[in-house]
Scaffold this active site. Structure first.
Site, PDB file in Angstrom:
ATOM      1  N   SER A   1      44.861  38.374  31.227  1.00 59.90           N
ATOM      2  CA  SER A   1      45.615  39.611  31.240  1.00 59.90           C
ATOM      3  C   SER A   1      46.951  39.341  30.574  1.00 59.90           C
ATOM      4  CB  SER A   1      45.811  40.087  32.688  1.00 59.90           C
ATOM      5  OG  SER A   1      46.237  41.421  32.730  1.00 59.90           O
TER       6      SER A   1
ATOM      7  N   ARG B   1      36.770  35.051  42.255  1.00 61.64           N
ATOM      8  CA  ARG B   1      37.880  35.508  43.100  1.00 61.64           C
ATOM      9  C   ARG B   1      38.150  34.470  44.188  1.00 61.64           C
ATOM     10  NH1 ARG B   1      39.908  40.486  42.887  1.00 61.64           N
ATOM     11  NH2 ARG B   1      38.051  41.230  41.811  1.00 61.64           N
TER      12      ARG B   1
ATOM     13  N   ARG C   1      46.378  32.786  46.108  1.00 63.58           N
ATOM     14  CA  ARG C   1      46.388  34.228  46.379  1.00 63.58           C
ATOM     15  C   ARG C   1      45.582  34.533  47.639  1.00 63.58           C
ATOM     16  NH1 ARG C   1      45.809  36.790  40.228  1.00 63.58           N
ATOM     17  NH2 ARG C   1      47.424  35.453  39.322  1.00 63.58           N
TER      18      ARG C   1
ATOM     19  N   ARG D   1      37.413  30.812  35.918  1.00 61.95           N
ATOM     20  CA  ARG D   1      36.586  31.860  35.306  1.00 61.95           C
ATOM     21  C   ARG D   1      36.039  31.401  33.951  1.00 61.95           C
ATOM     22  NH1 ARG D   1      38.862  37.850  36.964  1.00 61.95           N
ATOM     23  NH2 ARG D   1      39.169  37.388  39.180  1.00 61.95           N
TER      24      ARG D   1
ATOM     25  N   GLU E   1      37.034  40.113  33.701  1.00 63.71           N
ATOM     26  CA  GLU E   1      38.379  39.716  33.289  1.00 63.71           C
ATOM     27  C   GLU E   1      38.559  38.202  33.323  1.00 63.71           C
ATOM     28  OE1 GLU E   1      42.923  39.707  34.941  1.00 63.71           O
ATOM     29  OE2 GLU E   1      41.549  41.199  35.772  1.00 63.71           O
TER      30      GLU E   1
END
Length: 425
Positions: free
Chosen positions: A351, A276, A261, A389, A348
């Site tokens: 999801s 991130r 990403r 994460r 987070e």
């Protein structure tokens, strides 16, 4: 993609629901105006084509009768020119309608909270109790660098910011985490897949990343190829342009893959650590279901992600995202957020979304119902979990005052029985 017929028949409802996702009413009006123009052009073109067929028959009859057909031939040429002009205009309008429709987000489920951003999200439940430390907990990047199991500095030299080298027990722990996750999902009925990590434009379009979010991904220059932002893309496109046999539904897939990403627009956010990254591993869950089953399957998927957290002994909570915080393709999303002691907050880690038939329409994925009629499936996707994460959460929640990190019991078989990462080992 939304059903154009539904938009035509319920414009006010569509405007109201999409307004909660930031879509202006004028956008829907312009789409409907272009769609009306498209349908008018189709009607005009079909009428002229019917006229051309009639003239062609008259010409053929005149020739059989050895009569002069020059007048009819001239008329046919004129009609042919009009048809060509209409079809060229129609192609332009159709492309515009398709592009406008492709940029509209999914309709939010009427039961989810309405709000502009994450402030409107609603907590569903808390699971586990955050650990009370008798020392000041360190951030995961400090713990990992002290143990020499992550190296951000050399990764920045080799690749740039937001990359990392996993080393030694760090690499082994990362591998242990995703192998554990895959084994758990296999027990829950998911079929493990190793998917392609590069996909084409149609695949990115099918799941909703294209055309609106091209700046968020890494594409290969000069080729119709993109590095996947998540295994959701290849897994959801597995049945693209196919009719899934009714008896196969529901279909459950899981895959571990790297995710790439660009993190466009995230400058200054989470610049340190594993939260991130431009490249990270993620275990993905994807489901294809019948419409009447999809929301029950969403709850089961959310529970599957939660099961991983509970077995790892990580405190977390589940929230339902608001209309303004939800992803483009989702109709409803439950996020799982893990407790991060150094930040004293939840972050987070998963999801889980029900996209209803939004992606299936774009990717043309159908099944036949009990009456034999073709219907679009519902697609769901969820992280089970984001591996980096998860590692960050383990380092922070299982840290010890001496700088060591205790390995969660369920991961020890994957770590050769290792109970603790220390500076000595």
């Amino acid at each position: 993609m939304l059903d154009m017929k539904m938009i035509r028949q319920n414009p006010d409802e569509i405007k109201a629901r999409l307004a909660t996702r930031g879509v202006q009413a004028e956008t829907i009006d312009e789409l409907l105006a272009q769609d009306k123009k498209r349908r008018e052009l189709v009607g005009q073109s079909e009428s002229l084509k019917q006229e051309r067929n009639t003239v062609s028959e008259a010409i053929a009859q005149a020739k059989r009768n050895k009569e002069d057909a020059s007048e009819q031939i001239a008329a046919m040429r004129e009609v042919g020119g009009k048809i060509k002009a209409l079809d060229e205009e129609l192609a332009t309008v159709e492309a515009k309608v398709k592009d406008m429709a492709a940029r509209l987000p999914n309709l939010p489920n009427p039961t989810i909270p309405v709000g502009a951003d994450e402030e409107a999200n609603v907590e569903l439940r808390k699971v586990g109790t955050p650990r009370q430390f008798d020392f000041e907990p360190k951030a995961h990047w400090d713990i990992a660098e002290d143990l020499d199991i992550l190296d951000f500095g050399r990764a920045a030299k080799v690749s740039g910011a937001r990359f990392v080298f996993y080393k030694g027990w760090g690499a082994r722990l990362e591998r242990a985490i995703y192998n554990f996750m895959l084994d758990q999902h296999a027990e829950e009925g998911y079929t493990e897949v190793i998917p392609p990590y590069i996909v084409n434009h149609d695949s990115m379009y099918g799941t909703g990343q294209f055309p609106k979010f091209k700046e968020d991904v890494y594409s290969i220059e000069g080729q119709d190829m993109t590095l996947i932002p998540t295994a959701e893309v290849p897994l959801t496109n597995y049945y693209r342009d196919e009719v899934i046999p009714d008896e196969k539904l529901p279909v459950y897939f899981t895959a571990m893959s790297p995710s790439f990403r660009s993190e466009a627009g995230s400058a200054g956010r989470d610049t340190r650590g594993l939260i991130r990254m431009h490249q990270f591993h993620k275990v993905e869950m994807v489901k294809y279901t019948k419409p009447e089953d999809s929301y029950n399957e969403l709850e089961k998927m959310t529970a599957n992600a939660g099961n991983i957290m509970e077995k790892l002994g990580l405190p977390y909570h589940v929230i339902t995202l608001s209309t303004g915080d939800m992803g483009f393709s989702a109709a409803m999303t439950h996020d799982l957020e893990v407790w991060m002691p150094a930040q004293d907050t939840y972050r987070e880690i998963s999801s889980c979304s029900n996209c209803e038939d939004f992606q299936a329409r774009r990717a043309h994925i159908q099944y036949r119902d009990e009456k034999g009629k073709l219907q679009f499936v519902h697609t769901l996707n969820g992280s089970g979990l984001a591996v980096g994460r998860t590692m960050a959460a383990i380092l922070e929640n299982y840290q010890n005052e001496d700088g060591s990190v205790t390995i969660p019991e369920v991961l020890r078989p994957y770590m050769g029985g290792l109970e603790k990462i220390t500076k000595e080992n």
